[in-house]
Design a protein around this motif. Sequence first.
Motif, PDB file in Angstrom:
ATOM      1  N   ASP A  38       0.627  60.086   4.969  1.00 37.47           N
ATOM      2  CA  ASP A  38       1.418  61.131   5.619  1.00 37.47           C
ATOM      3  C   ASP A  38       2.915  60.841   5.517  1.00 37.47           C
ATOM      4  O   ASP A  38       3.719  61.771   5.359  1.00 37.47           O
ATOM      5  CB  ASP A  38       1.022  61.264   7.092  1.00 37.47           C
ATOM      6  N   GLU A  39       3.303  59.585   5.598  1.00 39.28           N
ATOM      7  CA  GLU A  39       4.706  59.233   5.460  1.00 39.28           C
ATOM      8  C   GLU A  39       5.214  59.565   4.063  1.00 39.28           C
ATOM      9  O   GLU A  39       6.315  60.101   3.893  1.00 39.28           O
ATOM     10  CB  GLU A  39       4.910  57.744   5.742  1.00 39.28           C
ATOM     11  N   SER A  82      16.483  62.561  10.654  1.00 43.37           N
ATOM     12  CA  SER A  82      15.799  61.805  11.702  1.00 43.37           C
ATOM     13  C   SER A  82      14.562  61.111  11.154  1.00 43.37           C
ATOM     14  O   SER A  82      14.235  59.989  11.566  1.00 43.37           O
ATOM     15  CB  SER A  82      15.414  62.727  12.871  1.00 43.37           C
ATOM     16  N   PHE A  83      13.884  61.747  10.188  1.00 43.42           N
ATOM     17  CA  PHE A  83      12.708  61.124   9.570  1.00 43.42           C
ATOM     18  C   PHE A  83      13.099  59.846   8.835  1.00 43.42           C
ATOM     19  O   PHE A  83      12.446  58.797   8.983  1.00 43.42           O
ATOM     20  CB  PHE A  83      12.042  62.102   8.608  1.00 43.42           C
ATOM     21  N   PHE A  84      14.177  59.897   8.050  1.00 44.50           N
ATOM     22  CA  PHE A  84      14.591  58.713   7.294  1.00 44.50           C
ATOM     23  C   PHE A  84      15.071  57.597   8.216  1.00 44.50           C
ATOM     24  O   PHE A  84      14.767  56.420   7.992  1.00 44.50           O
ATOM     25  CB  PHE A  84      15.684  59.071   6.292  1.00 44.50           C
ATOM     26  N   TYR A  85      15.839  57.949   9.247  1.00 42.99           N
ATOM     27  CA  TYR A  85      16.284  56.933  10.194  1.00 42.99           C
ATOM     28  C   TYR A  85      15.098  56.315  10.932  1.00 42.99           C
ATOM     29  O   TYR A  85      15.091  55.114  11.227  1.00 42.99           O
ATOM     30  CB  TYR A  85      17.260  57.538  11.207  1.00 42.99           C
ATOM     31  N   ASN A  86      14.110  57.137  11.218  1.00 47.30           N
ATOM     32  CA  ASN A  86      12.923  56.633  11.909  1.00 47.30           C
ATOM     33  C   ASN A  86      12.160  55.647  11.022  1.00 47.30           C
ATOM     34  O   ASN A  86      11.718  54.596  11.485  1.00 47.30           O
ATOM     35  CB  ASN A  86      12.017  57.793  12.315  1.00 47.30           C
ATOM     36  N   LEU A  87      11.997  55.973   9.737  1.00 47.45           N
ATOM     37  CA  LEU A  87      11.373  55.022   8.824  1.00 47.45           C
ATOM     38  C   LEU A  87      12.135  53.697   8.817  1.00 47.45           C
ATOM     39  O   LEU A  87      11.546  52.613   8.898  1.00 47.45           O
ATOM     40  CB  LEU A  87      11.347  55.587   7.400  1.00 47.45           C
ATOM     41  N   ALA A  88      13.450  53.798   8.733  1.00 47.25           N
ATOM     42  CA  ALA A  88      14.271  52.598   8.603  1.00 47.25           C
ATOM     43  C   ALA A  88      14.182  51.706   9.835  1.00 47.25           C
ATOM     44  O   ALA A  88      14.224  50.480   9.714  1.00 47.25           O
ATOM     45  CB  ALA A  88      15.718  52.995   8.330  1.00 47.25           C
ATOM     46  N   ARG A  89      14.075  52.295  11.003  1.00 53.91           N
ATOM     47  CA  ARG A  89      14.019  51.441  12.199  1.00 53.91           C
ATOM     48  C   ARG A  89      12.727  50.646  12.272  1.00 53.91           C
ATOM     49  O   ARG A  89      12.630  49.676  13.004  1.00 53.91           O
ATOM     50  CB  ARG A  89      14.216  52.262  13.469  1.00 53.91           C
ATOM     51  N   PHE A  90      11.715  51.053  11.489  1.00 55.42           N
ATOM     52  CA  PHE A  90      10.486  50.280  11.383  1.00 55.42           C
ATOM     53  C   PHE A  90      10.472  49.422  10.115  1.00 55.42           C
ATOM     54  O   PHE A  90       9.425  48.933   9.688  1.00 55.42           O
ATOM     55  CB  PHE A  90       9.264  51.203  11.396  1.00 55.42           C
ATOM     56  N   GLY A  91      11.647  49.262   9.496  1.00 56.33           N
ATOM     57  CA  GLY A  91      11.778  48.388   8.340  1.00 56.33           C
ATOM     58  C   GLY A  91      11.295  48.997   7.045  1.00 56.33           C
ATOM     59  O   GLY A  91      11.043  48.273   6.079  1.00 56.33           O
ATOM     60  N   ARG A 112       2.311  63.162  12.928  1.00 61.29           N
ATOM     61  CA  ARG A 112       1.618  62.239  12.030  1.00 61.29           C
ATOM     62  C   ARG A 112       2.412  60.973  11.733  1.00 61.29           C
ATOM     63  O   ARG A 112       1.918  60.087  11.044  1.00 61.29           O
ATOM     64  CB  ARG A 112       1.301  62.955  10.709  1.00 61.29           C
ATOM     65  N   ILE A 113       3.659  60.915  12.230  1.00 60.02           N
ATOM     66  CA  ILE A 113       4.569  59.832  11.852  1.00 60.02           C
ATOM     67  C   ILE A 113       4.852  58.957  13.067  1.00 60.02           C
ATOM     68  O   ILE A 113       5.262  59.453  14.127  1.00 60.02           O
ATOM     69  CB  ILE A 113       5.890  60.387  11.291  1.00 60.02           C
ATOM     70  N   GLN A 114       4.652  57.659  12.910  1.00 61.55           N
ATOM     71  CA  GLN A 114       4.953  56.720  13.997  1.00 61.55           C
ATOM     72  C   GLN A 114       6.398  56.867  14.451  1.00 61.55           C
ATOM     73  O   GLN A 114       7.331  56.838  13.656  1.00 61.55           O
ATOM     74  CB  GLN A 114       4.707  55.282  13.531  1.00 61.55           C
ATOM     75  N   LEU A 164       9.547  66.005  19.896  1.00 65.50           N
ATOM     76  CA  LEU A 164      10.829  65.303  19.892  1.00 65.50           C
ATOM     77  C   LEU A 164      11.824  65.980  18.958  1.00 65.50           C
ATOM     78  O   LEU A 164      13.000  66.140  19.298  1.00 65.50           O
ATOM     79  CB  LEU A 164      10.625  63.841  19.483  1.00 65.50           C
ATOM     80  N   ILE A 165      11.365  66.378  17.779  1.00 68.09           N
ATOM     81  CA  ILE A 165      12.254  67.053  16.833  1.00 68.09           C
ATOM     82  C   ILE A 165      12.710  68.393  17.406  1.00 68.09           C
ATOM     83  O   ILE A 165      13.874  68.779  17.291  1.00 68.09           O
ATOM     84  CB  ILE A 165      11.561  67.231  15.471  1.00 68.09           C
ATOM     85  N   ASP A 166      11.791  69.114  18.040  1.00 69.07           N
ATOM     86  CA  ASP A 166      12.121  70.380  18.688  1.00 69.07           C
ATOM     87  C   ASP A 166      13.282  70.190  19.668  1.00 69.07           C
ATOM     88  O   ASP A 166      14.304  70.888  19.610  1.00 69.07           O
ATOM     89  CB  ASP A 166      10.878  70.897  19.417  1.00 69.07           C
ATOM     90  N   GLN A 167      13.155  69.231  20.569  1.00 64.54           N
ATOM     91  CA  GLN A 167      14.182  69.001  21.573  1.00 64.54           C
ATOM     92  C   GLN A 167      15.482  68.509  20.939  1.00 64.54           C
ATOM     93  O   GLN A 167      16.579  68.897  21.369  1.00 64.54           O
ATOM     94  CB  GLN A 167      13.682  67.983  22.607  1.00 64.54           C
TER      95      GLN A 167
END
Length: 352
Positions: free
Chosen positions: A74-75, A196-205, A273-275, A281-284
């Motif tokens: 999914d990622e 936000s998706f890319f930053y979220n991936l990055a914070r999990f390394g 589907r994404i950790q 969250l994206i909506d808000q």
Amino acid sequence: MSSLTQKPLFNPTADTSYEKRMLIGGETTNLMMLSNNKYKWSYPLYKTMMQNFWIPEEISLGQDKMHYERLEHDERETFNKVISFLVFLDSLQTVNLPNINDYVTLPEVNLLLNIQTYQEALHSQSYGYILESIVGAEKQQEIYDIAIKDPFLLKRNKYIADCYQEFIDHQTEEGFAKVMMANYILEGIYFYAGFSFFYNLARFGKMTGVGTEIKYINRDELTHLALFQNMFRELKKERPHIFTKALEEELREMMRQAVEHEVEWGAYAVGDRIQGLSASLIDQYIRYLSNFRLDAIGLDPLYPEITEDPLPFIKQFTNFNQTKTDFFEEKVINYAKGGSDLDLDGLDDLDL
């Protein structure tokens, strides 16, 4: 409605006295007399945009190919869709900004729009560099084609292009205000579920090199926001008669529609589907951002009940135009390569 005429390439008899110099409908020789700008914010913004010079290849993506292969299914699917959409957005900006610039009659603003056009092309190069670094040629083409073959994305992309096409077909003062709003929305709303998706991936390394590329792109986009915010303010001063209550409500409705599109896109591309992320969250987050965007151009926010940032982790990746430590690589990065006296007029509030 008052029609607009494309400015001549060179008019040596133009009256360039202070009162004749205007954003649209003014007189101009098109000479870049940058020591005598009417808009005092324009030269500091020019210096900031020039100091932000970078090239995609200066960021190493050596580890990102391995990261990409290890992403969850999914990622990886979301990564492909988001990259394709971002390529479309920057490609459209590269092609369309000159259509707006043809009707701007202040050379200092022409110059800024030209720099923005260059930066949009650079962003497309950056996405190409990302794809070349992580997948083969056949997969690259498959990802590019998502923008025109995925029914959801094609419908959305056509809507954005149609907003721009309306001004190309019918140039009026009111239409100029609306096409500025369409650009402002694209720069200030349409990128951000993807960012936000890319930053979220990055914070999990994951895909940390790509995360750094996105930070550089994001920094450029904030200067584009500053440009269009100031253009809005100047147009309101020079053409107050066009900013009727009806037009202002139409501009707010454009933002409302944009928010709904971005929220739907977030649910479709990211979903639950994404950790670390969710459709809610994206909506808000998108509604939260839209409040800042409207307030910055003097329009009432659409969602005053939303006052808290639902994705505060993103601020770890931003805070631009200052020296800071890279979140991933633990090295010092100076996001502005020189000092700047530009007051970005609350741009900190426009952080992702």
